[in-house]
Scaffold this active site. Structure first.
Site, mmCIF file in Angstrom:
data_model
loop_
_atom_site.group_PDB
_atom_site.id
_atom_site.type_symbol
_atom_site.label_atom_id
_atom_site.label_comp_id
_atom_site.label_asym_id
_atom_site.label_seq_id
_atom_site.Cartn_x
_atom_site.Cartn_y
_atom_site.Cartn_z
ATOM 1 N N TYR A 9 0.840 -1.193 0.000
ATOM 2 C CA TYR A 9 0.000 0.000 0.000
ATOM 3 C C TYR A 9 0.883 1.253 0.000
ATOM 4 O O TYR A 9 0.658 2.189 -0.770
ATOM 5 C CB TYR A 9 -0.926 0.018 1.222
ATOM 6 C CG TYR A 9 -1.940 -1.096 1.243
ATOM 7 C CD1 TYR A 9 -3.099 -1.022 0.480
ATOM 8 C CD2 TYR A 9 -1.762 -2.217 2.050
ATOM 9 C CE1 TYR A 9 -4.044 -2.036 0.509
ATOM 10 C CE2 TYR A 9 -2.703 -3.238 2.089
ATOM 11 C CZ TYR A 9 -3.838 -3.147 1.315
ATOM 12 O OH TYR A 9 -4.765 -4.149 1.337
ATOM 13 N N ASN B 118 -12.419 0.439 -5.210
ATOM 14 C CA ASN B 118 -12.153 0.186 -6.629
ATOM 15 C C ASN B 118 -13.412 -0.378 -7.292
ATOM 16 O O ASN B 118 -13.850 -1.473 -6.956
ATOM 17 C CB ASN B 118 -10.990 -0.807 -6.752
ATOM 18 C CG ASN B 118 -10.691 -1.213 -8.172
ATOM 19 O OD1 ASN B 118 -11.211 -0.661 -9.130
ATOM 20 N ND2 ASN B 118 -9.836 -2.213 -8.315
ATOM 21 N N CYS C 89 -6.621 -4.672 -7.661
ATOM 22 C CA CYS C 89 -6.414 -4.260 -6.273
ATOM 23 C C CYS C 89 -5.991 -5.436 -5.387
ATOM 24 O O CYS C 89 -5.405 -5.225 -4.325
ATOM 25 C CB CYS C 89 -7.640 -3.551 -5.722
ATOM 26 S SG CYS C 89 -9.187 -4.447 -5.925
ATOM 27 N N HIS C 90 -6.240 -6.662 -5.835
ATOM 28 C CA HIS C 90 -5.794 -7.821 -5.056
ATOM 29 C C HIS C 90 -4.272 -7.924 -5.016
ATOM 30 O O HIS C 90 -3.728 -8.617 -4.162
ATOM 31 C CB HIS C 90 -6.405 -9.121 -5.615
ATOM 32 C CG HIS C 90 -6.039 -9.405 -7.037
ATOM 33 N ND1 HIS C 90 -6.702 -8.820 -8.101
ATOM 34 C CD2 HIS C 90 -5.079 -10.189 -7.584
ATOM 35 C CE1 HIS C 90 -6.178 -9.239 -9.231
ATOM 36 N NE2 HIS C 90 -5.176 -10.080 -8.950
ATOM 37 N N GLU D 226 -2.168 -16.335 -9.777
ATOM 38 C CA GLU D 226 -1.169 -15.578 -10.519
ATOM 39 C C GLU D 226 0.269 -15.986 -10.191
ATOM 40 O O GLU D 226 1.205 -15.490 -10.820
ATOM 41 C CB GLU D 226 -1.357 -14.078 -10.247
ATOM 42 C CG GLU D 226 -2.669 -13.550 -10.787
ATOM 43 C CD GLU D 226 -2.814 -12.044 -10.630
ATOM 44 O OE1 GLU D 226 -1.847 -11.376 -10.198
ATOM 45 O OE2 GLU D 226 -3.898 -11.530 -10.955
#
Length: 180
Positions: free
Chosen positions: A106, A129, A137-138, A165
């Site tokens: 962040y 978001n 945003c994850h 991912e």
């Protein structure tokens, strides 16, 4: 030409996602297709709702490919109308600079975005978001762990997406075909 809003859905291991798109691009994505989500989005945009499946086809196809593990970067047009200028600066920096399989804290995103806002404010921007997954945003984590996640059913969805991912190692029971 009058601008319009169209809705489409895609079934994923996280449930049926609701995508809203204008002629400009994807304006929102909800983790649940509910009448309330549709109503909030229509009210927020102020646009008339139309049936336009062809408009939504590329975004829905991209989401299917993402959940199959075949898409590494969303390249659908985005309509930023539901965010403030600061939110847009932070979210567009995230979208453009944090690729698939990578994370940013962040605090680092606050610096990278040039907004100078504190990590807590970045967390609030992530929580608001309107286009999660597409604007990833994850991929924004706390300096001491995963941090929170307001999408889907919470932080376990974030963990599942980061595992998909490759940003987090898969546990022995992780399965691409089964959500958190």
């Amino acid at each position: 030409m009058t601008e319009t809003l169209a809705f489409g859905t895609v079934d994923t291991v996280l449930g049926r996602l609701l995508v809203a798109e204008t002629e400009t691009g994807v304006v929102s994505l909800h983790f649940r297709d509910t009448p309330a989500a549709r109503e909030r989005t229509a009210k927020a945009t102020g646009l008339p709702v139309v049936d336009a499946p062809a408009r939504l086809a590329p975004a829905l196809s991209a989401l299917r490919d993402y959940f199959a593990g075949d898409l590494k970067r969303f390249e659908v047009p985005i309509d930023w109308r539901l965010v403030s200028e600061v939110q847009r600066q932070v979210l567009s920096t995230l979208y453009e600079t944090v690729p698939y399989g990578k994370v940013v804290t962040y605090g680092d995103l606050g610096v990278r975005s040039g907004t100078g806002v504190h990590a807590q404010v970045i967390g609030q921007v992530m929580g608001s978001n309107p286009i999660p997954l597409v604007v990833p945003c994850h991929r924004v984590v706390a300096s001491n762990g995963l941090g929170g996640y307001s999408g889907g059913s919470g932080v376990e969805v974030k963990r599942w997406l980061l595992t998909l991912e490759g940003a987090l190692p898969a546990t022995l029971d992780w399965d691409l075909t089964r959500g958190p």
